[in-house]
Design a protein around this motif. Sequence first.
Motif, mmCIF file in Angstrom:
data_model
loop_
_atom_site.group_PDB
_atom_site.id
_atom_site.type_symbol
_atom_site.label_atom_id
_atom_site.label_comp_id
_atom_site.label_asym_id
_atom_site.label_seq_id
_atom_site.Cartn_x
_atom_site.Cartn_y
_atom_site.Cartn_z
ATOM 1 N N PRO A 83 0.941 -1.024 -0.039
ATOM 2 C CA PRO A 83 -0.348 -0.048 -0.121
ATOM 3 C C PRO A 83 1.096 1.111 -0.066
ATOM 4 N N ASP A 84 0.406 2.299 -0.570
ATOM 5 C CA ASP A 84 1.012 3.681 -0.434
ATOM 6 C C ASP A 84 0.404 4.613 0.941
ATOM 7 N N GLY A 85 -0.647 4.065 1.268
ATOM 8 C CA GLY A 85 -1.254 4.589 2.492
ATOM 9 C C GLY A 85 -1.733 6.087 2.479
ATOM 10 N N ASN A 86 -1.809 6.787 0.967
ATOM 11 C CA ASN A 86 -2.298 7.973 0.671
ATOM 12 C C ASN A 86 -3.820 8.155 0.721
ATOM 13 N N ALA A 87 -4.485 7.165 0.039
ATOM 14 C CA ALA A 87 -5.920 7.258 -0.136
ATOM 15 C C ALA A 87 -6.491 5.936 -0.637
ATOM 16 N N ASN A 88 -7.550 5.865 -0.795
ATOM 17 C CA ASN A 88 -8.316 4.559 -1.148
ATOM 18 C C ASN A 88 -8.169 4.261 -2.595
ATOM 19 N N ASP A 89 -7.986 2.938 -3.292
ATOM 20 C CA ASP A 89 -7.934 2.665 -4.406
ATOM 21 C C ASP A 89 -9.151 1.563 -4.799
ATOM 22 N N TRP A 90 -9.411 1.740 -6.047
ATOM 23 C CA TRP A 90 -10.566 0.906 -6.669
ATOM 24 C C TRP A 90 -10.594 0.688 -8.174
ATOM 25 N N ASP A 91 -11.129 -0.520 -8.456
ATOM 26 C CA ASP A 91 -11.275 -0.826 -9.849
ATOM 27 C C ASP A 91 -12.807 -1.182 -10.305
ATOM 28 N N SER A 92 -13.143 -0.866 -11.233
ATOM 29 C CA SER A 92 -14.600 -1.471 -11.829
ATOM 30 C C SER A 92 -14.391 -1.690 -13.431
ATOM 31 N N TRP A 93 -14.644 -3.044 -13.491
ATOM 32 C CA TRP A 93 -14.243 -3.456 -14.529
ATOM 33 C C TRP A 93 -15.220 -4.229 -15.280
ATOM 34 N N LEU A 94 -15.758 -4.381 -16.565
ATOM 35 C CA LEU A 94 -16.823 -5.034 -17.358
ATOM 36 C C LEU A 94 -16.132 -5.503 -18.539
ATOM 37 N N ASP A 95 -16.300 -7.113 -18.917
ATOM 38 C CA ASP A 95 -15.842 -7.390 -19.812
ATOM 39 C C ASP A 95 -17.086 -8.165 -20.640
ATOM 40 N N VAL A 96 -17.198 -7.902 -22.068
ATOM 41 C CA VAL A 96 -18.227 -8.711 -22.829
ATOM 42 C C VAL A 96 -17.923 -9.294 -24.109
ATOM 43 N N TYR A 97 -18.158 -10.474 -24.305
ATOM 44 C CA TYR A 97 -17.772 -11.108 -25.588
ATOM 45 C C TYR A 97 -18.715 -11.578 -26.147
ATOM 46 N N LEU A 98 -19.345 -11.467 -27.549
ATOM 47 C CA LEU A 98 -20.268 -12.122 -28.290
ATOM 48 C C LEU A 98 -19.598 -12.587 -29.542
ATOM 49 N N THR A 99 -19.818 -14.222 -29.646
ATOM 50 C CA THR A 99 -19.365 -14.923 -30.738
ATOM 51 C C THR A 99 -20.441 -15.174 -31.526
ATOM 52 N N ALA A 100 -20.322 -15.222 -32.785
ATOM 53 C CA ALA A 100 -21.400 -15.752 -33.786
ATOM 54 C C ALA A 100 -20.550 -16.586 -34.809
ATOM 55 N N VAL A 101 -20.831 -17.819 -34.843
ATOM 56 C CA VAL A 101 -20.311 -18.727 -36.010
ATOM 57 C C VAL A 101 -21.039 -19.296 -36.832
ATOM 58 N N GLY A 102 -21.036 -19.091 -38.362
ATOM 59 C CA GLY A 102 -21.761 -19.467 -39.278
ATOM 60 C C GLY A 102 -21.294 -20.759 -39.796
#
Length: 419
Positions: A83-102
Amino acid sequence: MRLATFLLASATLVSPTFAADLGVLKSLDLCDTLGVSGLTLSSSSNCLQVSAELTYEFRWGDYKGDRPVLGSSYSTSIDWNAPDGNANDWDSWLDVYLTAVGTSSTDFGPAKATIVLYGYEYNEVQNLVPDPSGEFSVDEAYFSVGDQTVLTAGIRGTSVFNSDDDDAFGWLDSFISYETGGVAFDGGKGKYGTEGHVIQLTHNLGGGFTTGIALENLDEDGSLIGVLNYGSDTLTAHISVLAGGVLDGSLDDLAIHTGVTAIFDAFKLRGAFAATNDGWWNALASAETTIDMFTLAATIDGTSERELGLVASASAKLNDSFTVKLAARYLDADTTVNDDEGAEIRARVEYKATEALTLAAEAGHLWTGANAPSGTQSITDGLLELTWAPGGNFEATTAIAANTIGAYKLSFTATKSYE
């Protein structure tokens, strides 16, 4: 593109109205004939298969300091810096995959057109300073045709360069394999290009042997790749070779990766080796055995820069509910590139409360030597984790972790896929 727009486009792609406009009927006859399963639509001449995956992750705490504990290889379970102790950290991550195979039928074998759409939105906050990013793009777009011999061309995220059979057995990676991702053929330098824009030709030789040759990374300086694979119930093996810089004629980046896994009743043995023409090499030997309720594993690995790594682990399934795991690992490296040295012991207990709910507790202690990036340290950490998997390819995990140098992290991850 915003997520709502992406999901709206996805829904439109598979809606009955859209399918009807394309002349596609809800008959599964052709898909069954072609051996295509999952969510499908078919007409008399084409089969469309659609799949998707959505992952969301949120993390909050104080864990983004710029002082690494032991290179980038501290803990595969908790994954943080000091930690660096300065202030809070956070992450918000969204992944989306869409696959179409003809898929359609030809005299040469199935002909497929594959499109993979990828979108993400990510906001990384360190010491209250946000750094948002996002993207929506075509991740893959390629066609393939053939059965025993298959020709593939387009943008693809899969290479014919086989780098399998190189994962250490056991539930905890070695320090080296965690950083290199198994046995690395490029020394972690990223200059040996694979995938991307490709022209690939693979052939089933029979008797468990397959082979392939490809031009890959054609959107940059190009790579020529060859591979020979073997697979059976008791043995898998391969040898892959790569020459980079084929488009500019330099052919100055050469690499090789080979691995073999053998299974003998209760025993498993694995060996892997990778090397490049600039002197990099990475080797691994691993073994695992299962005796009654116990599974024991050990691995030794090394590289031209990190001299020696060792890891040993044991797990015991006490009953249908409780599993106990223990592991220890060691790293000794004395190089001009990265002088790391350290050792770690780690324990994990998993309790399956119901078919859908699993509780886990994990703790570890790490020692680092004077030559580690942050000098001599003695660090203890702990993790509490709750995983919910009610079925339907949905899983969610909530965890809290902390260590004795002041880092802490709360996290939530959820994944849903369909195919």
